[in-house]
Design an enzyme around this catalytic site. Sequence first.
Site, PDB file in Angstrom:
ATOM      1  N   GLY A 105       0.779  -1.147   0.103  1.00 55.74           N
ATOM      2  CA  GLY A 105      -0.032  -0.055   0.030  1.00 55.74           C
ATOM      3  C   GLY A 105       0.957   1.320  -0.091  1.00 55.74           C
ATOM      4  O   GLY A 105       2.014   1.106  -0.115  1.00 55.74           O
TER       5      GLY A 105
ATOM      6  N   GLY B  82       2.113   4.208   2.281  1.00 57.52           N
ATOM      7  CA  GLY B  82       2.393   4.748   3.645  1.00 57.52           C
ATOM      8  C   GLY B  82       2.252   6.319   3.571  1.00 57.52           C
ATOM      9  O   GLY B  82       2.297   6.960   2.765  1.00 57.52           O
ATOM     10  N   GLY B  83       2.960   6.687   4.942  1.00 56.40           N
ATOM     11  CA  GLY B  83       2.828   8.061   5.030  1.00 56.40           C
ATOM     12  C   GLY B  83       3.700   9.116   4.053  1.00 56.40           C
ATOM     13  O   GLY B  83       3.363   9.833   3.672  1.00 56.40           O
ATOM     14  N   PHE B  84       5.011   8.354   3.639  1.00 55.29           N
ATOM     15  CA  PHE B  84       5.790   9.271   2.781  1.00 55.29           C
ATOM     16  C   PHE B  84       6.022   8.375   1.422  1.00 55.29           C
ATOM     17  O   PHE B  84       7.051   8.794   0.621  1.00 55.29           O
ATOM     18  CB  PHE B  84       7.052   9.803   3.511  1.00 55.29           C
ATOM     19  N   GLY B  85       5.274   7.301   1.122  1.00 52.43           N
ATOM     20  CA  GLY B  85       5.721   6.530  -0.085  1.00 52.43           C
ATOM     21  C   GLY B  85       4.917   5.192  -0.163  1.00 52.43           C
ATOM     22  O   GLY B  85       4.649   4.588   0.955  1.00 52.43           O
ATOM     23  N   PRO B  86       5.147   4.441  -1.146  1.00 49.57           N
ATOM     24  CA  PRO B  86       4.741   3.159  -1.265  1.00 49.57           C
ATOM     25  C   PRO B  86       5.481   2.107  -0.087  1.00 49.57           C
ATOM     26  O   PRO B  86       6.634   2.387   0.079  1.00 49.57           O
ATOM     27  CB  PRO B  86       4.951   2.552  -2.465  1.00 49.57           C
ATOM     28  N   VAL B  87       4.822   1.125   0.245  1.00 39.80           N
ATOM     29  CA  VAL B  87       5.406   0.031   1.117  1.00 39.80           C
ATOM     30  C   VAL B  87       5.123  -1.262   0.377  1.00 39.80           C
ATOM     31  O   VAL B  87       4.149  -1.608  -0.236  1.00 39.80           O
ATOM     32  CB  VAL B  87       4.441   0.044   2.438  1.00 39.80           C
TER      33      VAL B  87
ATOM     34  N   LYS C  28       9.754   0.344   3.552  1.00 38.36           N
ATOM     35  CA  LYS C  28       8.783   1.966   3.095  1.00 38.36           C
ATOM     36  C   LYS C  28       9.725   2.627   2.321  1.00 38.36           C
ATOM     37  O   LYS C  28      10.920   2.795   2.800  1.00 38.36           O
ATOM     38  CB  LYS C  28       8.813   2.517   4.602  1.00 38.36           C
TER      39      LYS C  28
ATOM     40  N   ASP D 140      -0.132  11.516  15.564  1.00 38.49           N
ATOM     41  CA  ASP D 140      -1.095  10.908  14.628  1.00 38.49           C
ATOM     42  C   ASP D 140      -1.558   9.430  14.944  1.00 38.49           C
ATOM     43  O   ASP D 140      -1.264   8.629  13.981  1.00 38.49           O
ATOM     44  CB  ASP D 140      -0.177  10.989  13.015  1.00 38.49           C
TER      45      ASP D 140
END
Length: 815
Positions: free
Chosen positions: A505, A507-512, A526, A623
């Site tokens: 999926g 994630g917070g700053f790019g694909p995982v 990540k 968060d």
Amino acid sequence: MDATWKGFFLLVILISLNFSISSCSTDIINSIRSVRDGETIVSSGGMFELGFFSPGNSKNRYVGIWYYGIPIKTIVWVANRESPLTNQAGVLKVMEPGLLVLVNDTAGEAVWSSKRSRSVQTPVAQLLDSGNLVLKDAEADDTEENYIWQTYDHPTDTYLPGMKFGWNFVTGAQVYLEAWKANDDPAPGEFTYDLELTGYPQVVLRRNTLEITRYGPWNGIFFSGFPDVRRNPAYSSDFVMDKNGVYYQEKLFDMSVVRRLTLNSSGVVQRLTWVNRTQTWEVYTNRPADNCDSYSHCGAYGICYIQNIPACSCLDRFVPKDSEGWIKTDWSNGCIRRTNLSCQGDGFIKYSKIKLPDAQNSWFNDAMTLKECAVECLKNCSCTAYTQLNISNGSGCIVWFGELVDIRSLSTDGQDIYIRMASSEIDSRVMKRRILIASLTSVMGMILLALILFLYIRKTNIDSTKDEQGGKYNESKDKELELPFFKVATILKATNCFSIENKLGEGGFGPVYKGMLEGGEEIAVKCLSRTSTQGIDEFKNEVIFIAKLQHRNLVRLLGCCIQKDENMLIYEYMPNKSLDIILFDETTSDLLDWPKRFHIINGIARGLLYLHQDSRLRIIHRDLKTSNILLDSDMNPKISDFGTARSFGGNETEAKTRRVVGTYGYMSPEYAVDGIFSAKSDVFSFGVLVLEIVSGKRNRGFSHSDHHLNLLGHAWTLYKEERSHEVAEAFLQNPQDLAQVIRLIHVGLLCVQKKPEDRPSMSSVVLMLGNEGTLPEAKQPGFFTEREPIVSQNSTTTHATNSTNQLTVTILDPR
Ligand SMILES: *[C@@H]1O[C@H](CO)[C@@H](O)[C@H](O)[C@H]1NC(C)=O
Ligand SMILES: *[C@@H]1O[C@H](CO)[C@@H](O)[C@H](O)[C@H]1NC(C)=O
């Protein structure tokens, strides 16, 4: 005297014997002698045999040729490959005026026939020791010109020495290989292997019409990319190009060498020799050999290195055309020049040890020298490269037009090519400066990294002294500083080159991505997407915080991977993904019975308590939400995503920020509205989590037919009316759990109270969850209606997460 006479008689006998042998020799088919199913003919030297056979498990009957002396039946040619006989009534006959015909005797019909060329008086078919079945006039000499038909002109899947593989311009016929459909079906399959004449002739392996692999051009010794045993006394390989034809031909000098080239039904071109000692076929080349052999694997101006992971690079002085795609190992767009050609004043740079590019768009000359070749190329602005045509005698010239595709690196048997370059790329001073800048950039990258690590180590030391003085919890310093670096190659291997199947999926700053290390350990990788500028800060934040933290309920960082512009964090893999996925899905939420939910809430509370109090850094997560709670295989919750976390030093208890980062539905009022954050704002988010886990509903987007409140408002209303259990009615099956459920709703409501000072600390929360003591009355929660703070659109940054309903937002305070 006696002896002489004896000798004379012996000679006479021998001569007459020889006559009788040749007149009834076993290698021919003629008008008198045909071959019925069950009979065979054998070439005079006993090399090959022709007859009927059934391949594999098939019951069908085919006429074919195989090696006579080889115990493993190896079919080299099939007559009726598309029209098998289903009975044993086949007869192979020679008919006037010069045809070879396979007849089904019961049906009395022809099943297969050779192609008719010209008529002869007394046609005869003869199986030669080369494996060639030739049709000629019985009186004619045994030379190629006299053959009216031969199997060497119509091979199936096997090349035998002597065949002319390619084109006969006089007859217009092409000799090429066509694989069997399967091991028990000799009908033409999907694969063909032939010599193609566009541009300079090259050999091409195709699956139907798709080009799989290409070799060439012929460099005087072999097809570029398909080297063979060189300077061999047993046989020669030649490439002939004249007005009568273009073909490749091997010639055997030592007839005891048994050698063939076969295109097998899975599309592999194999060179094999029979080894008597071991009685096996030894495969000494398979083509395509590897991924780098796939046609244009790395796109235009890309070069494939089979030992590299990933295999594709741009040629030196070229850069990816689509750099995003290139990183994701989509190489189809290839590379482009760093500096465009100007046509005038261009030069060349030599690249060595490569398989020459596709020569479909090329021009050649046999006589030119290499210097003349360069001049020739410079004459035409669309000429992009040149090289020597014949490396065996150092002569000839071939030039390429347009993009150069299908290049691979070959450490042995590679060739040189001279690729056209803008003059600025060749100017050595410019080059040196470029190299300097390039190395400076990477040095600066290293320095930056070192600086981060240094600051982080220093901070750690300061913090730990503080903690020691305060007599608090302390862990071994060395252990915490270990943050292993992973090699890019390791990560690429683990994630199968970031294949789409491995993507978990965004994630917070790019694909995982999911991956598996060599030892079998599963990991989540990540990636920091290069386009995210905010991401870099968050990435550092995450590294700095999480590397230091170790708790059962925090996701564990295994290491990082930093290389040029690739930043990756490697975590333990969480097979049950994030809580929101399982909790808010009707089909999976049933998996979470009350004991599991209670276990998850407890785990999150412990993890948060550790962050707030027990870790040295004293961290506020900022968060916290269901999509940041990951679940391991035993449904243990792990808090993740420390990209927006903040550390508190000394006596500091709260801070104010202009950049509010969080997620609607989880943000406390004082944080969302005034930017004030403290441990108590995390407690608020925790309270929301508790109510969501107990109810199985999202706070944000909650709807009820009776009112317009969100989940907090709804729970509070029911709580006041002592109907708390209704919050959880959807899933509550076990009445014994009821008291605990009501208690947890109460705890949740205490955490989401409007005023931060009214909310319990995480240590109190953990106690409340654990014991049976009485709880204080809960006051009105913050944000209990659907109203949200006003957000200025242009300063809102959203981070896509797995769940589209949980967007982390950044709000810049307008003041
Ligand atoms: C074709 O050759 C390759 C390489 O030796 C082999 O892996 C494959 O099984 C062969 N295919 C068949 C149908 O025999
Ligand atoms: C350059 O080469 C291309 C490709 O062969 C050809 O079409 C074009 O006419 C040539 N231009 C000149 C000026 O010779």
